[in-house]
Enzyme design. Structure first.
Site, PDB file in Angstrom:
ATOM      1  N   CYS A  39      -5.096 -28.512 -28.254  1.00  0.00           N
ATOM      2  CA  CYS A  39      -5.380 -29.742 -28.967  1.00  0.00           C
ATOM      3  C   CYS A  39      -4.121 -30.209 -29.695  1.00  0.00           C
ATOM      4  CB  CYS A  39      -6.515 -29.504 -29.957  1.00  0.00           C
ATOM      5  SG  CYS A  39      -7.066 -30.989 -30.818  1.00  0.00           S
ATOM      6  N   ASP A  41      -4.013 -31.115 -32.584  1.00  0.00           N
ATOM      7  CA  ASP A  41      -4.189 -30.769 -33.990  1.00  0.00           C
ATOM      8  C   ASP A  41      -2.974 -30.003 -34.530  1.00  0.00           C
ATOM      9  OD1 ASP A  41      -5.171 -29.246 -36.398  1.00  0.00           O
ATOM     10  OD2 ASP A  41      -7.048 -30.240 -35.866  1.00  0.00           O
ATOM     11  N   ARG A  43      -2.657 -28.020 -36.844  1.00  0.00           N
ATOM     12  CA  ARG A  43      -2.913 -26.661 -37.331  1.00  0.00           C
ATOM     13  C   ARG A  43      -2.823 -25.602 -36.233  1.00  0.00           C
ATOM     14  NH1 ARG A  43      -8.676 -28.093 -39.729  1.00  0.00           N
ATOM     15  NH2 ARG A  43      -8.652 -29.195 -37.720  1.00  0.00           N
ATOM     16  N   HIS A 100     -10.249 -24.994 -30.726  1.00  0.00           N
ATOM     17  CA  HIS A 100     -10.122 -24.480 -32.089  1.00  0.00           C
ATOM     18  C   HIS A 100     -11.274 -24.954 -32.967  1.00  0.00           C
ATOM     19  CE1 HIS A 100      -8.826 -28.261 -34.075  1.00  0.00           C
ATOM     20  NE2 HIS A 100      -8.386 -28.558 -32.858  1.00  0.00           N
ATOM     21  N   CYS A 103     -12.556 -28.994 -34.687  1.00  0.00           N
ATOM     22  CA  CYS A 103     -11.825 -29.928 -33.824  1.00  0.00           C
ATOM     23  C   CYS A 103     -12.350 -31.349 -34.045  1.00  0.00           C
ATOM     24  CB  CYS A 103     -11.994 -29.523 -32.360  1.00  0.00           C
ATOM     25  SG  CYS A 103     -11.250 -30.672 -31.178  1.00  0.00           S
TER      26      CYS A 103
END
Length: 206
Positions: A39, A41, A43, A100, A103
């Site tokens: 992703c 993302d 993080r 994750h 999400c």
């Protein structure tokens, strides 16, 4: 912006100068052992999870770590061309699809936010999750939105592994033992990776 440029200066003066020979050699070629499909993302950090150095991991990042199937390869060529390059040119030995916790893409699919109409490209992209979303909504009618989103995060990884196998070159390499497919779900807060066992068809915490 000052923090960004400060980081660049620190890289040049510290990391690069300490490892100059490594970077000079790295400039000639790359030989990554793994394609990481994750992703977007912020993080999720593949190098931290894999404890890898530059040149070891080839990345594809998009919302909800989606792999369009072969029949959609031209429509979503940005992602599929990178898969093609990793397999055909770089000859990676592993492909990891990593979902994750929390999400945003999966959560938006389960329960679209009020401003979703203002995100037309995002809406088109996550529409690829609609079939899984509908399945979860039917099978988990009494579950909370959070439980449904978590389920979608994990089922989505499994679906993307299946989508990878719609590509003849990937399927052939997997069958010949030249390429391994891995499905991961990363729990950010717990620091845990759950790995999908394709024989048992369930996740196991690593």
């Amino acid at each position: 912006m000052q923090d960004i440029y400060k980081a660049l200066k620190q890289f040049k003066e510290n990391d690069y100068l300490r490892n100059q020979t490594f970077y000079e050699n790295l400039s000639e070629s790359q030989t990554p052992h793994t394609l990481f499909i994750g992703c977007s993302d912020s993080r999720v950090s593949p190098e931290r999870l894999l404890q890898a150095y530059p040149g070891e991991v080839f990345h594809i990042r998009n919302i909800a770590n989606i792999v369009p199937p072969a029949g959609q390869s031209v429509k979503y060529a940005s992602t599929t061309s990178a898969i093609e390059y990793a397999v055909e040119v770089l000859n990676v030995k592993n492909i990891i699809v990593c979902g994750h916790s929390n999400c945003g893409g999966c959560a938006a699919s389960i329960h679209p936010p009020e401003n979703i109409d203002q995100l037309p490209y995002t809406s088109i992209w996550i529409s690829q999750l609609n079939a899984l979303r509908d399945q979860i909504s039917e099978e988990m009618k009494d579950a909370s939105l959070t439980e449904k989103a978590t389920c979608l995060e994990k089922l989505n990884v499994v679906q993307q592994l299946e989508n990878l196998l719609t590509f003849d070159n990937i399927r052939d390499r997997v069958e010949n033992g030249q390429l391994a497919l891995n499905g991961w779900h990363y729990n950010i807060g717990a620091g845990e990776i759950s790995i999908y066992n394709q024989e048992l068809k369930e996740y196991e915490v690593f």
